[in-house]
Write an enzyme that holds these catalytic residues in place. Sequence first.
Site, PDB file in Angstrom:
ATOM      1  N   SER A 216       0.842  -1.190   0.000  1.00  0.00           N
ATOM      2  CA  SER A 216       0.000   0.000   0.000  1.00  0.00           C
ATOM      3  C   SER A 216       0.878   1.242   0.000  1.00  0.00           C
ATOM      4  CB  SER A 216      -0.889  -0.001   1.247  1.00  0.00           C
ATOM      5  OG  SER A 216      -1.523   1.250   1.442  1.00  0.00           O
TER       6      SER A 216
ATOM      7  N   TYR B  51      -2.889  -1.403  10.157  1.00  0.00           N
ATOM      8  CA  TYR B  51      -2.866  -1.729   8.734  1.00  0.00           C
ATOM      9  C   TYR B  51      -1.636  -1.089   8.097  1.00  0.00           C
ATOM     10  CZ  TYR B  51      -4.036  -1.720   3.774  1.00  0.00           C
ATOM     11  OH  TYR B  51      -3.978  -1.877   2.413  1.00  0.00           O
TER      12      TYR B  51
END
Length: 248
Positions: free
Chosen positions: A137, A150
């Site tokens: 990400s 996350y």
Amino acid sequence: MQLNGKVILITGGSSGIGLESIRHFLAEGMRVIICGRDGLKLQQAKSRFPSIATISCDITNEEDVNVLYQLIKGNGGVDVLYHNAGLVNVHSIAGQSAFAFASKEIETNYLAAVRLTSLFLPELAKRTEAAIVFTTSAAAYLPAAFIPTYSASKAALHSYVQSLRYQLKETHKNLKVMELIPPTVDTKATGNFTAKKISTARVVKDLIHGLKNNHTTIHVSIARPFYYLHRFFPSFAFKILNPKNPIR
């Protein structure tokens, strides 16, 4: 990399990016295996794409993963291992449930990928041409603070991918280690995020282009300029990832 005729395993393949990728990989002439925890979603994916194989598996469960590996190995193995499964939770680090959220996200987003890679690596090494793909990400570079673990788990995975690639570059020249780095993607998990989102189709299109051209790092859409922005203007990049109202 030549995709036609190759076999791919997609973790978390019954929803989001994984589900969208099935259609594209089939169109490239690949054989597709997906795994996931939700039996109903696996059935729905199988109904949409009858030619795929589905395996129920919790990738954080060692017994499930060993069964998955033995099933796939017994049926000829795979050429591409695609670590797509992920878990994201909006939570407060100061909250009482912070450790519980962190444990699940680290297990799913990082440790599960490490375990699966370790299991499949010996078999992938025997292939003439193979690849391991990790979805990280843009938050691996700088954290989106409203999804703290996350972000941390993707940063850990990003670091692991770099080390794995370096360690294998001389001994496993047939095996490509690839990192797919998207910005916020329009999925059910990000439904209440206020950030601008890109489609799952765009992510998969860039992934396939990267696979075909042996790109080790695949920045999707604005993830590429963000990479340079975070290097030269980190405070500004952090503000972009952390707007005043990140959740609707």
